[in-house]
Design a protein around this motif. Sequence first.
Motif, PDB file in Angstrom:
ATOM      1  N   LEU B  65     -38.518  10.214  -1.047  1.00 34.61           N
ATOM      2  CA  LEU B  65     -39.904  10.175  -0.582  1.00 34.61           C
ATOM      3  C   LEU B  65     -40.599   9.287  -1.605  1.00 34.61           C
ATOM      4  CD1 LEU B  65     -41.612  11.525   1.658  1.00 34.61           C
ATOM      5  CD2 LEU B  65     -41.994  13.440   0.107  1.00 34.61           C
ATOM      6  N   ALA B  66     -40.601   7.997  -1.333  1.00 32.75           N
ATOM      7  CA  ALA B  66     -40.916   7.062  -2.423  1.00 32.75           C
ATOM      8  C   ALA B  66     -41.445   5.732  -1.912  1.00 32.75           C
ATOM      9  CB  ALA B  66     -39.660   6.808  -3.262  1.00 32.75           C
ATOM     10  N   TRP B  67     -42.204   5.085  -2.792  1.00 31.10           N
ATOM     11  CA  TRP B  67     -42.712   3.740  -2.560  1.00 31.10           C
ATOM     12  C   TRP B  67     -41.611   2.719  -2.848  1.00 31.10           C
ATOM     13  CZ3 TRP B  67     -47.271   3.917  -0.250  1.00 31.10           C
ATOM     14  CH2 TRP B  67     -48.099   5.027  -0.479  1.00 31.10           C
ATOM     15  N   ASN B  68     -41.999   1.455  -2.822  1.00 29.07           N
ATOM     16  CA  ASN B  68     -41.039   0.384  -3.127  1.00 29.07           C
ATOM     17  C   ASN B  68     -41.025   0.106  -4.628  1.00 29.07           C
ATOM     18  OD1 ASN B  68     -40.985   0.255  -0.372  1.00 29.07           O
ATOM     19  ND2 ASN B  68     -41.300  -1.966  -0.237  1.00 29.07           N
ATOM     20  N   HIS B  69     -39.938   0.458  -5.294  1.00 31.96           N
ATOM     21  CA  HIS B  69     -39.831   0.190  -6.727  1.00 31.96           C
ATOM     22  C   HIS B  69     -38.369   0.209  -7.151  1.00 31.96           C
ATOM     23  CE1 HIS B  69     -39.426   4.511  -6.766  1.00 31.96           C
ATOM     24  NE2 HIS B  69     -40.694   4.716  -6.457  1.00 31.96           N
ATOM     25  N   PHE B 111     -35.602  13.140  -3.823  1.00 27.45           N
ATOM     26  CA  PHE B 111     -36.184  12.360  -4.909  1.00 27.45           C
ATOM     27  C   PHE B 111     -37.591  11.968  -4.460  1.00 27.45           C
ATOM     28  CE2 PHE B 111     -32.726  11.385  -7.932  1.00 27.45           C
ATOM     29  CZ  PHE B 111     -31.663  11.959  -7.243  1.00 27.45           C
ATOM     30  N   VAL B 112     -38.598  12.368  -5.241  1.00 27.36           N
ATOM     31  CA  VAL B 112     -39.974  12.176  -4.801  1.00 27.36           C
ATOM     32  C   VAL B 112     -40.812  11.518  -5.901  1.00 27.36           C
ATOM     33  CG1 VAL B 112     -40.455  14.594  -5.399  1.00 27.36           C
ATOM     34  CG2 VAL B 112     -42.044  13.380  -3.920  1.00 27.36           C
ATOM     35  N   ASP B 113     -41.614  10.533  -5.500  1.00 21.27           N
ATOM     36  CA  ASP B 113     -42.524   9.891  -6.456  1.00 21.27           C
ATOM     37  C   ASP B 113     -43.579  10.892  -6.921  1.00 21.27           C
ATOM     38  OD1 ASP B 113     -41.350   7.430  -6.553  1.00 21.27           O
ATOM     39  OD2 ASP B 113     -42.709   6.489  -5.117  1.00 21.27           O
ATOM     40  N   VAL B 222     -42.695  -4.442   3.259  1.00 22.35           N
ATOM     41  CA  VAL B 222     -42.235  -3.453   4.241  1.00 22.35           C
ATOM     42  C   VAL B 222     -41.628  -2.279   3.478  1.00 22.35           C
ATOM     43  CG1 VAL B 222     -40.096  -4.795   4.482  1.00 22.35           C
ATOM     44  CG2 VAL B 222     -40.642  -3.067   6.164  1.00 22.35           C
ATOM     45  N   PRO B 223     -42.001  -1.045   3.849  1.00 25.47           N
ATOM     46  CA  PRO B 223     -41.574   0.104   3.035  1.00 25.47           C
ATOM     47  C   PRO B 223     -40.057   0.281   2.976  1.00 25.47           C
ATOM     48  CG  PRO B 223     -43.284   0.741   4.612  1.00 25.47           C
ATOM     49  CD  PRO B 223     -42.855  -0.647   4.970  1.00 25.47           C
ATOM     50  N   PRO B 248     -46.392   1.787  -6.107  1.00 32.46           N
ATOM     51  CA  PRO B 248     -47.158   2.784  -5.356  1.00 32.46           C
ATOM     52  C   PRO B 248     -48.481   2.252  -4.808  1.00 32.46           C
ATOM     53  CG  PRO B 248     -47.213   3.254  -7.715  1.00 32.46           C
ATOM     54  CD  PRO B 248     -46.265   2.116  -7.539  1.00 32.46           C
ATOM     55  N   ARG B 249     -48.784   2.618  -3.572  1.00 31.70           N
ATOM     56  CA  ARG B 249     -50.081   2.401  -2.919  1.00 31.70           C
ATOM     57  C   ARG B 249     -50.678   1.012  -3.152  1.00 31.70           C
ATOM     58  NH1 ARG B 249     -51.427   7.636  -1.537  1.00 31.70           N
ATOM     59  NH2 ARG B 249     -50.180   9.126  -2.716  1.00 31.70           N
ATOM     60  N   PRO B 250     -49.941  -0.033  -2.821  1.00 29.55           N
ATOM     61  CA  PRO B 250     -50.494  -1.368  -3.063  1.00 29.55           C
ATOM     62  C   PRO B 250     -51.582  -1.719  -2.046  1.00 29.55           C
ATOM     63  CG  PRO B 250     -48.384  -1.548  -1.959  1.00 29.55           C
ATOM     64  CD  PRO B 250     -48.593  -0.090  -2.222  1.00 29.55           C
TER      65      PRO B 250
END
Lengths: 540, 540
Positions: B65-69, B111-113, B222-223, B248-250
């Motif tokens: 459960l995560a953003w792009n990183h 795995f969660v941000d 794109v996520p 996160p949250r761009p």
Amino acid sequence: MMKFDLTLRVLLERANQLFPKKEIITRDYSGTFRYTYADFYKRVNRLANTLKELGVKPGDRVGTLAWNHHRHLELYFGVPCSGAVLHTLNLRLSPDQLAYVINHGEDKVIFVDKDLVPLAEAVKEKLTTVKHFVVMSDTEELPASHLSPAASYEALLSKASDQYDFPDIDEWSTAAMCYTTATTGNPKGVEYTHRGLVLHSYTAALPDALNISESDRIMPFVPMFHANAWGLPFVCTFLGTTQVFPGPRPTPEDICAVIDEHKVTLAAGVPTIWMGTLNVWETGRYDHTSLRALICGGSAVPRALHKAYLDKLGLPIIHAYGMTETTPVVLVCNPKSYMQDMNEDDKLDLASKQGILVPGLEMKVVNEDGNEVPWDGRSMGELLVRGPWIAKEYYKEPERSKPAFADGWLHTGDIVNVDPEGYCFIVDRAKDLIKSGGEWISSIDLENTIMAHPAVLEAAVIAMPHDKWVERPLACVVLKEDHRGSTTADEIIHFLTDQVPKIWLPDRVEFIEEIPKTSVGKFDKKELRQIYADVAAVEA
Amino acid sequence: MMKFDLTLRVLLERANQLFPKKEIITRDYSGTFRYTYADFYKRVNRLANTLKELGVKPGDRVGTLAWNHHRHLELYFGVPCSGAVLHTLNLRLSPDQLAYVINHGEDKVIFVDKDLVPLAEAVKEKLTTVKHFVVMSDTEELPASHLSPAASYEALLSKASDQYDFPDIDEWSTAAMCYTTATTGNPKGVEYTHRGLVLHSYTAALPDALNISESDRIMPFVPMFHANAWGLPFVCTFLGTTQVFPGPRPTPEDICAVIDEHKVTLAAGVPTIWMGTLNVWETGRYDHTSLRALICGGSAVPRALHKAYLDKLGLPIIHAYGMTETTPVVLVCNPKSYMQDMNEDDKLDLASKQGILVPGLEMKVVNEDGNEVPWDGRSMGELLVRGPWIAKEYYKEPERSKPAFADGWLHTGDIVNVDPEGYCFIVDRAKDLIKSGGEWISSIDLENTIMAHPAVLEAAVIAMPHDKWVERPLACVVLKEDHRGSTTADEIIHFLTDQVPKIWLPDRVEFIEEIPKTSVGKFDKKELRQIYADVAAVEA
């Protein structure tokens, strides 16, 4: 994901569905022939129907004895897409070898170019499995010959239907095969699966490999009878790329003319051919500016050739490496993005290397104990590769396959060093390397250094057995006419002294008239070793 | 050819072996984070050891459960290369849907941000299979939460060994999965095999697809929780390409800043984001000239957006098409070589299409009777695709899989026309198409035409049941504030009269306050149909 087989049918259908207008061009017997992928597709269908008429069944081998042209391309797809196996025959083999590979491959039909009919005639009495000959020319007329039964390719196709329902084929089925000449014994056969050829096509086209797109106009000068013409006919058809074929018996002048006339963007061939074309281009008679690069492989590209092309024509040569057993592309030499600032000398040094591993394969470089050597640009070892388009064995040769494919790796027989960036440089063939007191001496390096002596025309270096050092180098030197009798062995050794490590200095220098060559023009060291076997034995 | 499985391990090992110096960059919580592929590789090894410690076994699902990183990239490789299955969770799902997909996928670890912990907390009571939570941030500190048991990603990795022996994996094993929101019922799961992801990587990188090389610097906006971020993390790792993650949250401003700072050459996202960035770039505060193109998919790119980018920034948008079920790349819109001379208008028309089929897939377009429609740029039909990276079913949903995967083809539910060159244009979703008296009416076309009326803010068109014509269009129109009460239904119909075929004219125009939207901002036509179900029934 779907069970969807990777087969050549997908490549063929795509060309017809999406690129029916794009062209395939041949320098044919009677001038330029050109047609579209739509026309090509119909003729591949006609060919598939023809094969059926000739009794070719799934798995049967179909031989081709042919130059690079659109008919050969039709066979590249018509044979495997109908389930049979394309067996490309090396037209430079001796009659005995040619008969051997046709019989060992059990070819059922042979497709032969009209001007190569004498080759087929020379072996026909020895052939045990061939049921038909089909003669290819640009007319429906069948040339007179002693081949029987024989038919005309164009006549057969004109009679056949252009509708054929290509079967579903398992991706692990054999699509094609090719024999590689062995250093000892008979040629060894390599089988290519549909899966391997499709995956190889993807890799070859990648921007970081050969960077092939629909917009290219590509000419394989590398023979279609040799390692799938480096896979180019498959890649180009997949992408709808314009294909330009040099046709029968092209000279360097023909190559330059074809590149000029058809605005070829990328051409592929061995170093020898590009040495020849350089002279032609230097005359200024042909325009080469449509080319973005030449692809060069088969043997090492001399640094001087890279430099001459860059200096005189502004044209880069892309070095590539592979072998019959590897479909063939394994290494391609493109600089990495952060190497763009290198000076000209370093760029030439890099271009002289065979390159880095293409995506999808795995490699390692091992010494005689099987341990990996460091990537330091100096340590030498044998290049081992594995991957989806690497052969797993020689065809019907379990015993000869064992050493070459031990432990799931192809042992290439090429001794390389690898620099810290992963660029491989081929130092020598394993069998030509001289192993002296635990050190390895590159026969190629030594030859090149000797050949830089102003009195030397050619030089070949082989190993002599030695009691203490195991092996020591023996240099066979051909002097230029006006130096014969005046240049001495001591002079040669003296010339080498500052340029190579002391232990590399040859124990003997033999002056000879000529270095024996193989059928493809390479130094025949096997022959040299036989000549000097007794000398060496006495010395040792 | 060797039996050599197409697995993500080969991609991972290549990056480490040949491109250890190349970089991966993240706009992280506390600023820019950057490291090399060599560092990345070590951390993927640490992650694999961590998964083992957490009791993750081959085939177990691991949710993210995560953003792009870069941490998400580590999971992209660490999970599947150790034999488990990466399950990317859509952080925009409702809590009920999120709990459903975690339970249906039987995720063992999540795995969660750190900033998404509240999402996980909101569903934790409903989860039936999750044994561990791992919270990802840029420190080893574990943020306070109600998740239990929970650990810090960085703390776990710092304790783990950076040596892991990745196992041999069958290429048909599941590497990853992703759920797609369904129009009715629960989300449906799609499984991606190692083989499919590798083949998709090859295709996406081809010069005629997205043309990706080592020298690129690529940012997936794109996520990563959506359809493998269009496969870019896999492609880039395979090729050693520099990867830039927006973190996160761009915001659109963040995107422009990241592209400027890290000289991104290619960025990928949905049309909405590029609409937002256009305004930012127009302020001149950020440099965009490192970009060679934007890749745009997810929904249709309006012609006006293509034009605005070309006119204002000189930047082309490459249109692409795919869906969760297709890994996702199916169509990419690059003009063919012989189309380069088109005028600007024709170029924009072409760019507005979704493109041609990428190499390796097969497609057909069929009408309601299952017959193929001609490629004439007008005839409409449903797009069917098949190939090695197309799903064969929905996960544990045999009944719902049947219609979508009938006869070995994925029925995309997208209605397209195909022009004679093979370029597809998506006309409508099959379920939104209005079938009136044997004719098909595109709800999207009709909406776009209505929205061009100066008084109209938004418009959605749905089908009403009709006794004689089966279905007829109903237009739901939101007027701009200052036109409310003054613009009439007749005016709208009159406006349309010259622009659409007579049978397309809506039978009703309903003025409403707002068009209901789905969680991802699309018109919620399901909701509209419910609202007007009674109205329609009365009318019909």
